[in-house]
Scaffold this active site. Sequence first.
Site, PDB file in Angstrom:
ATOM      1  N   SER A 268      -5.862  -2.835   6.558  1.00  0.00           N
ATOM      2  CA  SER A 268      -4.976  -3.058   5.423  1.00  0.00           C
ATOM      3  C   SER A 268      -5.503  -4.222   4.574  1.00  0.00           C
ATOM      4  O   SER A 268      -6.661  -4.211   4.172  1.00  0.00           O
ATOM      5  CB  SER A 268      -3.546  -3.304   5.915  1.00  0.00           C
ATOM      6  OG  SER A 268      -2.623  -3.179   4.863  1.00  0.00           O
TER       7      SER A 268
ATOM      8  N   ASP B 115      -1.813   8.354   4.243  1.00  0.00           N
ATOM      9  CA  ASP B 115      -1.512   6.954   3.942  1.00  0.00           C
ATOM     10  C   ASP B 115      -1.491   6.711   2.433  1.00  0.00           C
ATOM     11  O   ASP B 115      -2.514   6.892   1.764  1.00  0.00           O
ATOM     12  CB  ASP B 115      -2.566   6.061   4.598  1.00  0.00           C
ATOM     13  CG  ASP B 115      -2.306   4.583   4.381  1.00  0.00           C
ATOM     14  OD1 ASP B 115      -1.178   4.226   3.985  1.00  0.00           O
ATOM     15  OD2 ASP B 115      -3.232   3.785   4.622  1.00  0.00           O
TER      16      ASP B 115
ATOM     17  N   HIS C 278      -1.759   4.842   8.134  1.00  0.00           N
ATOM     18  CA  HIS C 278      -2.396   3.543   7.952  1.00  0.00           C
ATOM     19  C   HIS C 278      -3.136   3.112   9.216  1.00  0.00           C
ATOM     20  O   HIS C 278      -2.545   3.018  10.290  1.00  0.00           O
ATOM     21  CB  HIS C 278      -1.299   2.532   7.606  1.00  0.00           C
ATOM     22  CG  HIS C 278      -1.741   1.390   6.758  1.00  0.00           C
ATOM     23  ND1 HIS C 278      -2.431   1.554   5.578  1.00  0.00           N
ATOM     24  CD2 HIS C 278      -1.568   0.045   6.897  1.00  0.00           C
ATOM     25  CE1 HIS C 278      -2.661   0.371   5.034  1.00  0.00           C
ATOM     26  NE2 HIS C 278      -2.154  -0.553   5.816  1.00  0.00           N
TER      27      HIS C 278
END
Length: 487
Positions: free
Chosen positions: A176, A408, A434
Site C-alpha cells: 500500500s 483492489d 489489497h
Amino acid sequence: MLKHGLPASSSSLLFLPFLFFSYAIAFIPPHILLNHLSQGKSLTNQELWFNQTLDHFSPYDHRQFRQRYYEFLDYFRIPDGPIFLVIGGEGTCRGISNNYIAVLAKKFGAAVVSLEHRYYGASTPFDTLSTENLKYLSSKQALFDLAVFRQYYQDSLNAKLNRTGVENPWFFFGGSYAGALSAWFRLKFPHLTCGSLASSAVVQAIQDFTEFDQQIGESAGAECKAALQETTQLIETKLATDGKALRTTFNADDLEVDGDFLYYMADAAVIAFQYGNPDKLCNPLVDAKKAGEDLVDAYAKYVKEYYAGTFGVNVQIYDQKYLKRTAINKDSSSRLWWFQVCTEVAYFQVAPSNDSIRSSKVDTKYHLDLCKNVFGDGVFPDVDATNSYYGGTKIAGSKIIFTNGSQDPWRHASKQTSSADMPSYLITCKNCGHCTDLSGCPQAPSNIEGNEKNCSSPDAVHKVRQKVQEDMDLWLSECIDTGRSFI
C-alpha cells in the site's frame, strides 16, 4: 514538546539479544530452524529502539526521536544471508507479520527487520500532533529514516560479527503506502538495496480518484452494484428528511457533517472488496433487494456487524471534530494519515460524474474543506509536485516488483504495466484485493504465511509468487556477485 531521544549509550544495548541469539544458532543450518511463532499472527513482537534524526534536510537541527523497530533472525543464514526490510506504513507497527515474507525469508535465509513509520504508533517525535508539529511528517523524511536505519542496522550487525565494511544484500518490502515507499526507496537510494517489492503500491498521487469508485462497481458485479447504488440513493433521501434517525440506525450519531457520514457509508462498502470479502456485503444486500426488504436496514446491519464489529472501525475517525484533536490517542493514525493525504498524495476518493456507488456529495470540495478545517489554511495536496518528484506510474527506477490484486480499487494508483527491470504482476481472482501476494485470501483477517488456499484462484496467486521469487533470486545473486547492495 519534542520527546527525548535515547541516551547515546543505550543504543549499544539494543543488539544484546541479537548477540545471544547469534551464538545460539551459529552452527545450526538455518533451513532446519523451527519458527516457534509459525502458527501465530506475528513472527515477533519484541520491541527494539534507536535514535532517529528529526529533520534530515536541515544542517542545523540535530534533534532526534526514538524510533521503534523489530527483528526476526530464526531464518538468518549467518553471516552472509540477505536482510529483508519490511517498511512500516500508515499505522501502528506491532511486530513483524507472519505473512508471505516469512516464506521468502525461509527460502533465502534472510533476517527480517521492520521499522515503524515516523509519527505512527510509538515512534512519535512530539507530545502533541498539532499541525506545526506535523511538518516533519512526509514520505521524503520517511525515506531518509529508512536509509539511516539501514546503515545503523548493518553497522550493528558487522560489530556483532567482528567485521568492518561488509554489506549484506538487502531487499525492501512494503504494501500500500509502504509499498510506494518501497518503490521510492529503490528509486532514490538504489545503492542501498538490491531491489524492492512494491505490493499494491500507490505510487501515483491523484486528486480526483474517480477510478476508485468505478472499480468498486466493477468488482461488485451487476446485481450487487445495483443494490449498492439504490442503497446510496435511499440513504441520501433519508439523510435529507430525517438525518438524526438515520445516523442512529448506523450508530453514527457523532457524524453531524453530512459529508463525514456519507464518507463512512462509502468506506464501509469498500472494505469488503479491498480485502477480499465481497460476499460479506453482496449476499445480504442482494438477498434483501430480491425479497423486497429495506435495503438501508440490511446495509446498517452489515456496517454495524462487519465494518464496525469485525474490523473494529471507530466511527469517530470520520468526524472532523475528532480529527482536529491534537492529543495522542489510539486513533491518532487517522489524523496523521489525513495530514499526509492533505499535503502530499490526495487520493481523494470522489464520486464519478455518473454511475457512481458513493454519494456525489463525497466530492473534491468535501476533501479540500476537510483539509482546511482539520489542519488550517493553506494545507492542500500538491499532487503535481509529488508526481514530479517520484515519477508517479512513470517512475524511472529499476529492480522494483509491482504486484496488484484485480479487485483492489487502489490498483489504479499503482504501476500496472511492466517496463524494463520493473515487472508488474496482476493477480486475477474474485477475492484478490489489497496486497494479495503477501496476505493470501481474504486479505483480512490475515492468513498464516499468506496462505492462498481460500483465493478463488490459488493458482493465480502461486504463479505470481513464483515470478516474484525468480526476480528476487536473480537480483540478490547479482548483489552477491558484486559484493554490493546494488548493480
